[in-house]
Design a protein around this motif. Structure first.
Motif, mmCIF file in Angstrom:
data_model
loop_
_atom_site.group_PDB
_atom_site.id
_atom_site.type_symbol
_atom_site.label_atom_id
_atom_site.label_comp_id
_atom_site.label_asym_id
_atom_site.label_seq_id
_atom_site.Cartn_x
_atom_site.Cartn_y
_atom_site.Cartn_z
ATOM 1 N N ALA A 99 71.779 22.818 36.243
ATOM 2 C CA ALA A 99 73.131 23.223 35.835
ATOM 3 C C ALA A 99 73.265 24.744 35.857
ATOM 4 C CB ALA A 99 73.434 22.676 34.437
ATOM 5 N N VAL A 100 72.230 25.437 35.378
ATOM 6 C CA VAL A 100 72.251 26.905 35.396
ATOM 7 C C VAL A 100 72.320 27.419 36.831
ATOM 8 C CG1 VAL A 100 70.913 28.987 34.862
ATOM 9 C CG2 VAL A 100 71.054 27.144 33.190
ATOM 10 N N LYS A 101 71.583 26.775 37.734
ATOM 11 C CA LYS A 101 71.639 27.164 39.148
ATOM 12 C C LYS A 101 73.045 26.974 39.711
ATOM 13 C CE LYS A 101 66.784 26.151 40.280
ATOM 14 N NZ LYS A 101 65.871 25.293 41.069
ATOM 15 N N GLN A 139 77.307 23.662 29.842
ATOM 16 C CA GLN A 139 77.364 22.337 29.223
ATOM 17 C C GLN A 139 78.064 21.332 30.132
ATOM 18 O OE1 GLN A 139 79.248 23.055 25.456
ATOM 19 N NE2 GLN A 139 77.367 23.753 24.458
ATOM 20 N N GLU A 140 79.160 21.761 30.717
ATOM 21 C CA GLU A 140 79.889 20.876 31.624
ATOM 22 C C GLU A 140 79.065 20.590 32.879
ATOM 23 O OE1 GLU A 140 83.517 22.947 32.304
ATOM 24 O OE2 GLU A 140 84.439 22.324 30.396
ATOM 25 N N ALA A 141 78.336 21.591 33.357
ATOM 26 C CA ALA A 141 77.502 21.400 34.542
ATOM 27 C C ALA A 141 76.339 20.455 34.256
ATOM 28 C CB ALA A 141 76.966 22.751 35.030
ATOM 29 N N VAL A 142 75.773 20.553 33.050
ATOM 30 C CA VAL A 142 74.684 19.644 32.663
ATOM 31 C C VAL A 142 75.170 18.200 32.692
ATOM 32 C CG1 VAL A 142 73.261 18.873 30.716
ATOM 33 C CG2 VAL A 142 73.370 21.293 31.291
ATOM 34 N N LEU A 147 75.398 12.776 35.163
ATOM 35 C CA LEU A 147 76.177 11.665 35.714
ATOM 36 C C LEU A 147 75.869 11.441 37.184
ATOM 37 C CD1 LEU A 147 79.646 12.358 34.051
ATOM 38 C CD2 LEU A 147 78.013 10.553 33.470
ATOM 39 N N SER A 148 75.630 12.522 37.915
ATOM 40 C CA SER A 148 75.294 12.404 39.328
ATOM 41 C C SER A 148 73.961 11.676 39.514
ATOM 42 C CB SER A 148 75.226 13.796 39.968
ATOM 43 O OG SER A 148 74.815 13.708 41.321
#
Length: 297
Positions: A99-101, A139-142, A147-148
């Protein structure tokens, strides 16, 4: 006041600090995972001791047969719960780093777009009173990464995670591993490691039980350090395991194999206990034969 506010906007608008922080978090991925590895190694070592048919189970069943089974079951379930917790934390670390990436990539693309437009961060910051909320973005990216993964047909559920399956094997359970090929067919592999293969407890070079086992980090094979030194004395640098493609064997490739040490010690302890039991049975048989009366006809 206005000057200070503009400087603050510029520092947030160019995303330089965010990219730096993201790089630091990404570079610490192995540090994050190290604690999980230590917990998992301890659980695995304990599972080796509590394996089905092992000396601890044998001792407890003989000493307290009424309570031993329930106690062992509870401890094994605790170990499996620990393994599942470790697997979950491992996945969460990977999701966070990914997610950070992703967020870092978004910031870099925004900077590139701003620079191409000639306004860079100043134009974007001019219409914003608050700095970007990177914490919320991560948080949203995590959640998006999670989900992916879960929607992927090849997603492995927590109870089938490698950490959990490996620990169950150490406990002596029969586990089913599913490996998916290109046709998405399942290949079932059943392993039962309730007892150690004696041949696997011996050095492939000396043919003797391991005393100071070292594991090759490149090809995964284990040798006794004494045997490895013997091999090097002949100027050979190829892994002695038939079919292994590692032709650059060196001391720098090996590390202490604590797991193999435990296996050898467990095997020898089991053998000693079996020998003592045989000796005791023979002594009791001799006493019974010599303690009766001889009838002369």
């Amino acid at each position: 006041m206005a000057r200070g506010r503009n400087n603050n906007r510029t520092s947030h608008g160019d995303g330089g600090g965010a990219i730096h922080s993201a790089n630091m978090a990404i570079n610490k991925e192995n540090d994050f995972k190290e604690g999980v590895k230590k917990l998992q190694n301890r659980a695995t070592m304990t599972a080796e001791l509590l394996t089905e048919g092992g000396e601890i189970e044998t001792f407890l069943m003989e000493a307290d047969p009424d309570n031993a089974e329930g106690f062992l079951l509870a401890q094994r379930n605790r170990l499996k719960a620990i393994a599942e917790g470790n697997a979950k934390q491992w996945d969460e670390i990977e999701n966070f780093v990914q997610a950070v990436k992703d967020v870092r990539g978004d910031v870099q693309r925004q900077n590139q777009s701003g620079a191409a437009a000639g306004g860079e961060g100043e134009a974007a910051a001019a219409g914003a009173d608050d700095p970007p909320d990177y914490e919320r973005s991560i948080q949203e990216a995590v959640e998006k990464v999670r989900l992916s993964k879960e929607s992927n047909p090849n997603h492995v559920p927590l109870e089938e995670h490698e950490m959990v399956m490996s620990l169950r094997e150490k406990l002596g359970e029969k586990v089913k591993k599913r490996a998916r090929n290109d046709d998405d067919d399942d290949l079932e592999i059943v392993n039962n490691v309730g007892s150690d293969d004696v041949h696997a407890l011996k050095c492939p070079i000396t043919g003797m039980f391991f005393e100071d086992p070292v594991r090759n980090k490149v090809c995964g094979h284990t040798y006794d350090r004494k045997g490895l030194n013997q091999l090097f004395s002949t100027r050979k640098t190829k892994c002695p395991i038939p079919g292994c493609s590692n032709n650059t064997l060196s001391l720098g490739q090996v590390e202490v194999d604590d797991e193999m040490k435990l296996k050898v010690r467990r095997h020898k302890t089991r053998e000693e206990a079996a020998k003592k039991k045989r000796d005791l049975d023979e002594t009791m048989d001799d006493d019974e034969e010599g303690g009766g009366y001889t009838v002369l006809e």
